[in-house]
Design a protein around this motif. Structure first.
Motif, PDB file in Angstrom:
ATOM      1  N   GLU A  66       0.842  -1.185   0.000  1.00 29.67           N
ATOM      2  CA  GLU A  66       0.000   0.000   0.000  1.00 29.67           C
ATOM      3  C   GLU A  66       0.886   1.245   0.000  1.00 29.67           C
TER       4      GLU A  66
ATOM      5  N   CYS B 248       1.911   9.757  -1.977  1.00 29.44           N
ATOM      6  CA  CYS B 248       2.072   9.417  -3.397  1.00 29.44           C
ATOM      7  C   CYS B 248       0.796   9.769  -4.164  1.00 29.44           C
ATOM      8  N   ARG B 249      -0.254  10.054  -3.432  1.00 26.86           N
ATOM      9  CA  ARG B 249      -1.533  10.532  -4.001  1.00 26.86           C
ATOM     10  C   ARG B 249      -2.028   9.668  -5.153  1.00 26.86           C
ATOM     11  N   GLY B 250      -1.887   8.370  -4.985  1.00 27.53           N
ATOM     12  CA  GLY B 250      -2.425   7.461  -5.989  1.00 27.53           C
ATOM     13  C   GLY B 250      -1.513   7.247  -7.187  1.00 27.53           C
ATOM     14  N   SER B 251      -0.395   7.956  -7.255  1.00 26.06           N
ATOM     15  CA  SER B 251       0.561   7.751  -8.352  1.00 26.06           C
ATOM     16  C   SER B 251       1.547   6.659  -7.952  1.00 26.06           C
TER      17      SER B 251
ATOM     18  N   GLU C 161       0.227   7.794   1.569  1.00 27.77           N
ATOM     19  CA  GLU C 161      -0.780   8.771   1.137  1.00 27.77           C
ATOM     20  C   GLU C 161      -0.171   9.870   0.273  1.00 27.77           C
TER      21      GLU C 161
END
Ligand code: NAG
Ligand code: NAG
Ligand code: NAG
Length: 185
Positions: A21, A26-29, A24
């Motif tokens: 996981e 990385c903001r989904g990247s 956070e």
């Protein structure tokens, strides 16, 4: 109806135990996978898996040279969504800019001799987080602070090199930045 409770219990296992996981920030990247193996109030120690980077040297640490270096990387790899962008400082006078290349991404054959695709083996790094718009001076300052904390804690680490990592565009409203110093034996 009787099936329901067992289904609910099974669900958490379906994610796959090896799935990592991303943090956070990385903001989904895509960003490089690591494990935190130790944490103090001043820094944390991470083990990064082997990672791929495209790298180009920066003759001088000026905004102009940084922009030119980004343009070289972009002309080789195009624009892609992955973080961090790394500025690597060796002996206080050799600089390079690197982009993290996600494992599934294929970089076309590189014809620009000033750009290299490198595989960085698994590595232990000490990390200090800092906020605010990233700058060369802030990177230097935080590398110095990290250095001091590591000395105080009696850690052995590279004194030749540090890297500054940025996880969002310069123009973002909030910033998560890091300095990395390699652990040595
Ligand atoms: C690097 O930048 C400094 C300050 O802008 C300048 O004085 C120096 O000549 C530059 N060096 C090179 C190799 O471009
Ligand atoms: C920084 O540069 C050195 C020397 O060029 C290289 O060995 C190292 O892997 C680089 N670090 C990162 C994080 O790319
Ligand atoms: C974690 O860091 C602390 C502080 O430097 C140290 O005392 C401890 O031995 C470290 N633990 C591990 C597992 O490296």
């Amino acid at each position: 109806m009787q099936l329901l409770p067992s289904l609910l219990i099974l669900v958490p296992f379906c994610g796959g135990q090896d799935e990592w996981e991303a943090p956070e920030y990385c903001r989904g990247s895509p960003c490089p996978q690591f494990t935190v193996v130790n944490k103090t109030t001043d820094f944390e120690e991470r083990v990064y898996v082997a990672t791929a980077w495209i790298t180009t040297k920066i003759p001088n640490l000026t905004a102009y040279d940084l922009i030119a270096a980004s343009a070289r990387l972009k002309s080789v790899a195009g624009h892609f969504d992955a973080w961090p962008v790394l500025v690597n400082v060796t002996n206080g006078k050799e600089y390079s800019l690197s982009w993290f290349v996600p494992p599934y991404m294929n970089i076309p054959e590189i014809t620009d001799p000033s750009v290299q695709l490198e595989i960085r083996p698994e590595v232990n790094v000490y990390v200090r987080v800092f906020r605010g718009t990233p700058s060369i001076d802030q990177g230097k300052l935080n590398a110095n602070e990290l250095c001091k904390s590591l000395r105080k804690a009696g850690k052995t680490f590279s004194t030749e090199r540090y890297a500054g990592a940025a996880y969002e565009s310069y123009f973002a409203l909030t910033h998560h930045n890091e300095v990395w110093i390699d652990k040595t034996q």
